[in-house]
Design an enzyme around this catalytic site. Sequence first.
Site, PDB file in Angstrom:
ATOM      1  N   HIS A   1      -2.729   9.083 -24.648  1.00 46.34           N
ATOM      2  CA  HIS A   1      -1.869   7.953 -24.299  1.00 46.34           C
ATOM      3  C   HIS A   1      -0.421   8.101 -24.750  1.00 46.34           C
ATOM      4  O   HIS A   1       0.425   7.295 -24.391  1.00 46.34           O
ATOM      5  CB  HIS A   1      -2.421   6.663 -24.901  1.00 46.34           C
ATOM      6  CG  HIS A   1      -2.397   6.656 -26.403  1.00 46.34           C
ATOM      7  ND1 HIS A   1      -1.274   6.337 -27.110  1.00 46.34           N
ATOM      8  CD2 HIS A   1      -3.344   6.965 -27.308  1.00 46.34           C
ATOM      9  CE1 HIS A   1      -1.546   6.434 -28.407  1.00 46.34           C
ATOM     10  NE2 HIS A   1      -2.782   6.815 -28.561  1.00 46.34           N
TER      11      HIS A   1
ATOM     12  N   ARG B   1       3.357   8.318 -25.437  1.00 44.34           N
ATOM     13  CA  ARG B   1       4.500   8.153 -24.518  1.00 44.34           C
ATOM     14  C   ARG B   1       5.171   9.471 -24.171  1.00 44.34           C
ATOM     15  O   ARG B   1       5.568   9.702 -23.038  1.00 44.34           O
ATOM     16  CB  ARG B   1       5.534   7.233 -25.171  1.00 44.34           C
ATOM     17  CG  ARG B   1       5.378   5.785 -24.798  1.00 44.34           C
ATOM     18  CD  ARG B   1       6.483   4.964 -25.426  1.00 44.34           C
ATOM     19  NE  ARG B   1       6.568   3.651 -24.838  1.00 44.34           N
ATOM     20  CZ  ARG B   1       5.658   2.699 -24.959  1.00 44.34           C
ATOM     21  NH1 ARG B   1       4.566   2.933 -25.650  1.00 44.34           N
ATOM     22  NH2 ARG B   1       5.817   1.524 -24.389  1.00 44.34           N
TER      23      ARG B   1
ATOM     24  N   HIS C   1      -7.098   5.355 -21.020  1.00 40.73           N
ATOM     25  CA  HIS C   1      -6.264   4.284 -21.596  1.00 40.73           C
ATOM     26  C   HIS C   1      -5.709   3.410 -20.462  1.00 40.73           C
ATOM     27  O   HIS C   1      -5.399   3.909 -19.382  1.00 40.73           O
ATOM     28  CB  HIS C   1      -5.123   4.947 -22.371  1.00 40.73           C
ATOM     29  CG  HIS C   1      -4.360   4.040 -23.283  1.00 40.73           C
ATOM     30  ND1 HIS C   1      -3.485   3.076 -22.824  1.00 40.73           N
ATOM     31  CD2 HIS C   1      -4.341   3.943 -24.635  1.00 40.73           C
ATOM     32  CE1 HIS C   1      -2.945   2.437 -23.861  1.00 40.73           C
ATOM     33  NE2 HIS C   1      -3.453   2.955 -24.974  1.00 40.73           N
TER      34      HIS C   1
HETATM   35  C1  UD1 Z   1       0.513   1.517 -28.208  1.00 40.65           C
HETATM   36  C2  UD1 Z   1       1.376   1.923 -29.391  1.00 40.65           C
HETATM   37  C3  UD1 Z   1       0.974   3.312 -29.913  1.00 40.65           C
HETATM   38  C4  UD1 Z   1      -0.520   3.363 -30.176  1.00 40.65           C
HETATM   39  C5  UD1 Z   1      -1.266   2.940 -28.928  1.00 40.65           C
HETATM   40  C6  UD1 Z   1      -2.740   2.903 -29.197  1.00 40.65           C
HETATM   41  C7  UD1 Z   1       3.726   1.246 -29.508  1.00 40.65           C
HETATM   42  C8  UD1 Z   1       5.103   1.493 -29.053  1.00 40.65           C
HETATM   43  N1  UD1 Z   1       2.780   2.003 -28.988  1.00 40.65           N
HETATM   44  O1  UD1 Z   1       0.836   2.375 -27.112  1.00 40.65           O
HETATM   45  O2  UD1 Z   1       1.677   3.581 -31.108  1.00 40.65           O
HETATM   46  O3  UD1 Z   1      -0.856   4.679 -30.540  1.00 40.65           O
HETATM   47  O4  UD1 Z   1      -0.850   1.622 -28.553  1.00 40.65           O
HETATM   48  O5  UD1 Z   1      -3.488   2.848 -28.031  1.00 40.65           O
HETATM   49  O6  UD1 Z   1       3.511   0.364 -30.309  1.00 40.65           O
HETATM   50  N2  UD1 Z   1      -2.630  -2.163 -21.506  1.00 40.65           N
HETATM   51  C9  UD1 Z   1      -3.529  -3.031 -20.929  1.00 40.65           C
HETATM   52  N3  UD1 Z   1      -4.520  -3.558 -21.709  1.00 40.65           N
HETATM   53  C10 UD1 Z   1      -4.673  -3.217 -23.022  1.00 40.65           C
HETATM   54  C11 UD1 Z   1      -3.773  -2.316 -23.587  1.00 40.65           C
HETATM   55  C12 UD1 Z   1      -2.745  -1.804 -22.822  1.00 40.65           C
HETATM   56  O7  UD1 Z   1      -3.453  -3.344 -19.746  1.00 40.65           O
HETATM   57  O8  UD1 Z   1      -5.595  -3.735 -23.667  1.00 40.65           O
HETATM   58  C13 UD1 Z   1      -1.528  -1.627 -20.672  1.00 40.65           C
HETATM   59  C14 UD1 Z   1      -0.482  -2.712 -20.330  1.00 40.65           C
HETATM   60  O9  UD1 Z   1      -0.002  -2.485 -19.044  1.00 40.65           O
HETATM   61  C15 UD1 Z   1       0.610  -2.449 -21.377  1.00 40.65           C
HETATM   62  C16 UD1 Z   1       0.564  -0.938 -21.440  1.00 40.65           C
HETATM   63  O10 UD1 Z   1      -0.824  -0.603 -21.376  1.00 40.65           O
HETATM   64  O11 UD1 Z   1       1.859  -2.948 -21.008  1.00 40.65           O
HETATM   65  C17 UD1 Z   1       1.215  -0.298 -22.624  1.00 40.65           C
HETATM   66  O12 UD1 Z   1       0.800  -0.883 -23.848  1.00 40.65           O
HETATM   67  P1  UD1 Z   1       1.713  -0.595 -25.173  1.00 40.65           P
HETATM   68  O13 UD1 Z   1       1.051  -1.224 -26.341  1.00 40.65           O
HETATM   69  O14 UD1 Z   1       3.126  -0.973 -24.920  1.00 40.65           O
HETATM   70  O15 UD1 Z   1       1.728   0.983 -25.290  1.00 40.65           O
HETATM   71  P2  UD1 Z   1       0.537   1.980 -25.600  1.00 40.65           P
HETATM   72  O16 UD1 Z   1       0.831   3.218 -24.843  1.00 40.65           O
HETATM   73  O17 UD1 Z   1      -0.753   1.300 -25.454  1.00 40.65           O
HETATM   74  N1  UDP Z   2     -11.304   4.343 -29.448  1.00 41.72           N
HETATM   75  C1  UDP Z   2     -12.158   3.393 -28.883  1.00 41.72           C
HETATM   76  N2  UDP Z   2     -12.442   3.461 -27.536  1.00 41.72           N
HETATM   77  C2  UDP Z   2     -11.906   4.428 -26.735  1.00 41.72           C
HETATM   78  C3  UDP Z   2     -11.024   5.373 -27.312  1.00 41.72           C
HETATM   79  C4  UDP Z   2     -10.734   5.299 -28.676  1.00 41.72           C
HETATM   80  O1  UDP Z   2     -12.673   2.510 -29.580  1.00 41.72           O
HETATM   81  O2  UDP Z   2     -12.210   4.442 -25.544  1.00 41.72           O
HETATM   82  C5  UDP Z   2     -10.973   4.239 -30.885  1.00 41.72           C
HETATM   83  C6  UDP Z   2     -11.091   5.507 -31.703  1.00 41.72           C
HETATM   84  O3  UDP Z   2     -12.370   5.631 -32.288  1.00 41.72           O
HETATM   85  C7  UDP Z   2      -9.998   5.341 -32.748  1.00 41.72           C
HETATM   86  C8  UDP Z   2      -8.954   4.484 -32.067  1.00 41.72           C
HETATM   87  O4  UDP Z   2      -9.602   3.893 -30.944  1.00 41.72           O
HETATM   88  O5  UDP Z   2     -10.457   4.620 -33.885  1.00 41.72           O
HETATM   89  C9  UDP Z   2      -7.776   5.302 -31.640  1.00 41.72           C
HETATM   90  O6  UDP Z   2      -6.941   4.543 -30.815  1.00 41.72           O
HETATM   91  P1  UDP Z   2      -5.794   5.177 -29.931  1.00 41.72           P
HETATM   92  O7  UDP Z   2      -6.107   6.583 -29.640  1.00 41.72           O
HETATM   93  O8  UDP Z   2      -5.584   4.255 -28.780  1.00 41.72           O
HETATM   94  O9  UDP Z   2      -4.495   5.038 -30.845  1.00 41.72           O
HETATM   95  P2  UDP Z   2      -3.863   5.943 -32.013  1.00 41.72           P
HETATM   96  O10 UDP Z   2      -4.886   6.177 -33.045  1.00 41.72           O
HETATM   97  O11 UDP Z   2      -3.345   7.194 -31.370  1.00 41.72           O
HETATM   98  O12 UDP Z   2      -2.716   5.120 -32.497  1.00 41.72           O
END
Ligand code: UD1
Ligand code: UDP
Length: 371
Positions: A212, A214, A245
């Site tokens: 995921h 960026r 994701h």
């Molecule tokens: C965010 C965090 C990143 C973390 C990641 C974990 C920031 C800048 N980024 O990135 O550090 O590692 O979460 O996964 O804080 N969305 C949904 N439903 C959800 C979640 C996300 O639809 O439950 C979609 C939405 O369109 C949302 C987009 O994902 O706008 C991005 O979510 P965002 O939290 O901004 O960025 P992540 O890439 O998820």
């Molecule tokens: N995880 C989850 N479901 C999934 C993928 C990951 O519950 O489909 C859990 C995983 O076990 C870990 C956490 O989510 O504890 C990691 O989240 P993510 O990779 O989104 O974020 P990061 O750790 O990179 O910030």
Amino acid sequence: MNLIVFGTRPEAIKMAPLVLEFAKETSCVTKVCVTAQHREMLDQVLDFFEIIPDYDLNVMKPNQNLYSLTATIIENMKAVLEDAKPDFVYVHGDTTTSMAVGIAAFYYGAKVCHVEAGLRTFDRKYPFPEEFNRQLTGKIADYHFAPTPVSKQNLLQENVRDINILVTGNTVIDALLLGVKKVNQESFKDSEIDHLKGIVDFSKKIILVTGHRRENHGEGLIKICTALKKLALDYKGIQIIYPVHLNPNVEGPVNELLSGIKNIILVKPLAYAAFLWLMEKAYFIITDSGGIQEEAPSLGKPVLVTRDTTERPEAIDAGTVCLVGTNTNVILKESKKLLDDSAYYQSKSILHNPYGDGKSAQRIVNFIKEL
Ligand code: UD1
Ligand code: UDP
């Protein structure tokens, strides 16, 4: 009064043990606020750990941007802080939620407690924006809960006072142990796990994939998907399972590039229970996730990390984690080594726990009680 704030899936997983530990304390009041920077992926974790937030800012917008997300969180936290009147505000790691809540808590005048403090790549652009978020949160924080001696050292180098740092281990291991215990209970029933049993052939070697970051959006993700496609075509006897994701910048390209390949199974993000269950079943993992790099050593699963740097050097030193970046050929080469060379595979799948013993949340609570 304690206020624990989080917003994304990984923060929720790693803060859940602290919420549960503070809930045992009768001498102090603890409230939970979620920004809901993530919605569905956060709710999956809240359900699993049976946490009902006291405040829910519900900020997530589809394909949200950093500017409005940061502003909205800071703006919305004012009312929460004025209502809850916390002495201590707990934030986690490096997300926009952590950084923005840290700033709001500082404005309010609460002590800021940073859980998973001191992780560094020392490159403000990698990972983006997380490295900057954690450096900023480190500047704001009054107390720093560092998961390992390496992270404590990073903080000392930034002139944080020793007395304000506690090495706790990572609460991800507390969560993992709680999770595995729950999943392994005979009475535990899970429809996602039942579904996976129906669609995955577990007699084959399972490669679990997530991604995921960026900085991997666009070209990086295309190169990763190209490697996965080639691997799936070269090795008919494996199954690649990819919980995708929900970020549209990930979901769109992955579905487009990898749908329709027989031994690649794309699924929605799994709830923590099913994901833990699947990690245990995996032969190895390909990911850019931070949390998975920490969980894998405790499960003895090799991990190819699709990044050029990591703030989590401990598992590289221990051999579990290998940085492969997003180069298609490197991902393929390292995957093939794990699949073809069983001695090499064994050397990468040794069980060890550089990230903690499951008592990190307890250490944090004890530290706060003794202040
Ligand atoms: C965010 C965090 C990143 C973390 C990641 C974990 C920031 C800048 N980024 O990135 O550090 O590692 O979460 O996964 O804080 N969305 C949904 N439903 C959800 C979640 C996300 O639809 O439950 C979609 C939405 O369109 C949302 C987009 O994902 O706008 C991005 O979510 P965002 O939290 O901004 O960025 P992540 O890439 O998820
Ligand atoms: N995880 C989850 N479901 C999934 C993928 C990951 O519950 O489909 C859990 C995983 O076990 C870990 C956490 O989510 O504890 C990691 O989240 P993510 O990779 O989104 O974020 P990061 O750790 O990179 O910030």
